[in-house]
Design a protein around this motif. Sequence first.
Motif, PDB file in Angstrom:
ATOM      1  N   ARG A  15      29.925  32.029  37.034  1.00 22.04           N
ATOM      2  CA  ARG A  15      30.955  32.818  37.802  1.00 22.04           C
ATOM      3  C   ARG A  15      31.729  32.300  38.946  1.00 22.04           C
ATOM      4  O   ARG A  15      30.945  31.486  39.573  1.00 22.04           O
ATOM      5  CB  ARG A  15      30.284  34.237  38.110  1.00 22.04           C
ATOM      6  N   ASP A  16      32.853  32.529  39.073  1.00 19.41           N
ATOM      7  CA  ASP A  16      33.789  32.166  40.155  1.00 19.41           C
ATOM      8  C   ASP A  16      34.660  33.189  40.526  1.00 19.41           C
ATOM      9  O   ASP A  16      35.755  33.285  39.819  1.00 19.41           O
ATOM     10  CB  ASP A  16      34.617  30.746  39.831  1.00 19.41           C
ATOM     11  N   ARG A  17      34.280  34.201  41.511  1.00 23.79           N
ATOM     12  CA  ARG A  17      35.132  35.233  41.977  1.00 23.79           C
ATOM     13  C   ARG A  17      35.357  36.028  40.697  1.00 23.79           C
ATOM     14  O   ARG A  17      34.724  36.467  40.137  1.00 23.79           O
ATOM     15  CB  ARG A  17      36.507  34.626  42.425  1.00 23.79           C
ATOM     16  N   GLU A  18      36.798  36.182  40.315  1.00 22.83           N
ATOM     17  CA  GLU A  18      37.133  37.153  39.386  1.00 22.83           C
ATOM     18  C   GLU A  18      37.156  36.441  38.108  1.00 22.83           C
ATOM     19  O   GLU A  18      37.480  36.925  37.039  1.00 22.83           O
ATOM     20  CB  GLU A  18      38.483  37.768  39.647  1.00 22.83           C
ATOM     21  N   GLU A  19      36.777  35.224  37.895  1.00 24.71           N
ATOM     22  CA  GLU A  19      36.840  34.333  36.796  1.00 24.71           C
ATOM     23  C   GLU A  19      35.514  33.939  36.156  1.00 24.71           C
ATOM     24  O   GLU A  19      34.669  33.904  37.162  1.00 24.71           O
ATOM     25  CB  GLU A  19      38.081  33.279  36.639  1.00 24.71           C
ATOM     26  N   TRP A  20      35.643  33.093  35.055  1.00 20.24           N
ATOM     27  CA  TRP A  20      34.391  32.298  34.834  1.00 20.24           C
ATOM     28  C   TRP A  20      34.685  30.872  34.397  1.00 20.24           C
ATOM     29  O   TRP A  20      35.878  30.746  33.893  1.00 20.24           O
ATOM     30  CB  TRP A  20      33.673  32.912  33.340  1.00 20.24           C
ATOM     31  N   PRO A  34      39.279  34.688  32.235  1.00 20.55           N
ATOM     32  CA  PRO A  34      38.971  35.814  32.796  1.00 20.55           C
ATOM     33  C   PRO A  34      37.901  36.565  32.173  1.00 20.55           C
ATOM     34  O   PRO A  34      37.322  36.106  31.201  1.00 20.55           O
ATOM     35  CB  PRO A  34      40.404  36.660  32.526  1.00 20.55           C
ATOM     36  N   THR A  35      37.446  37.769  32.662  1.00 18.93           N
ATOM     37  CA  THR A  35      36.262  38.367  32.253  1.00 18.93           C
ATOM     38  C   THR A  35      36.442  38.746  30.680  1.00 18.93           C
ATOM     39  O   THR A  35      35.570  38.553  30.064  1.00 18.93           O
ATOM     40  CB  THR A  35      36.054  39.745  32.891  1.00 18.93           C
TER      41      THR A  35
END
Length: 404
Positions: A15-20, A34-35
């Motif tokens: 996981r990296d902030r709001e993204e993967w 994105p998620t």
Amino acid sequence: MTPTRVTLHDLGVRRDREEWIVGRVETGDVIAVPTQGMRVIRLFQEGATVPEVERRLGAETGTRVDVGGFVDGLVRAGLVAAVDGRPVPAAPPPPPTLPRLLPRHVRWTLNPSLHAALAAVILAGVAVALLRPGVVPGWRDLLWSDHGTLVLLAQTAAGWLLILLHELAHLCTARAAGVPGRVRFGTRLQFLTAQTEVSGVWLAERRVRLTVYLSGMALDAAVCAVCLLLMVPAGPRPALSVVAMTALIMLSAQFLVFMRTDLYFVLQDVTGCRNLYGDSAAYAAHVCRRALLRRSADPLARLPRAESRWVRAYTAMLVAGTALCLWLAVTVTLPAALGLLAGAVRALLDPPGWVAAADGVVTVLVVTGFHVLWATTWWRRHGPKARRAAGSLRRNRDPESCVR
């Protein structure tokens, strides 16, 4: 035709902030999704088909999701092994350097105790430099002999030894994290470098990533510190001075972050930028096109505001640093190399003795060998692009290709 069943390669995820961040450790193919994209990947890994994924996402989100387009992106990124049972053609990953070096052999390189010990040695070296500045070598210590050949060979040997240790530090720490790692030659502007490709480390946690990025500099600093500590009781020694000064030069070069040095990757990581160098180069090209009154879309429009600010700042550093380096290459480095070669050739044509002749031979071999290696390395990486550009230029100049 829209694919039905998608088989993915074994993927690493974080996981990296709001993204993967998703990718293959063995090849270094890594993307940010994105998620919702991560949800698609999870469903594929569970065995769901494309129509099933579309139905489930439609029920969960209330909107239609273009899963087929997302699959195309995964294929281009090299993350898909097969589509509808048919393998996706892909080049095999390049072989790692030192393939018999396994993660269990070098796991100790990620041990915090080792990092503390290295920090203690480096701090001791800094203390010596502050308290006993007389032992710190200067550039004159590199000219330790009246025979230029001996100076050149000693400097070359010390430089390549430290480069080998530097890259081994990157390779071992990356391999300890399960990343294969490959050492190869590269070029940064007029400089020939050795570099370790560890793209797969993007999938590791931040502590591991920073350890891999900084391991080479830590080893350089530790070697320099040990040399300074040895010179306190033993006094100045040419070998210690040459190694320490070479390590200091290598350390200082890492601060030229506009050339994607080790500290560049640290800066990119801590700022949260995905491709700081690439985005900055694209932005610089955009600014140039606008200055020439040509239409151009701003490449920063798709980036988050915080990331675009970092890219703008780095672009200024990139343009200024590149211009300065190229200016030094034209006004200092190239004339110095040509002057050195001219002196060596004169000594070969009319040698006052065998020592002078041998000195000229070694100088010619070292200087020309370096530049041939630089040119070969540069062409291996940039040659295809240069050929395409030359072909495009020829087509544009061909009168038969013009629209009448």
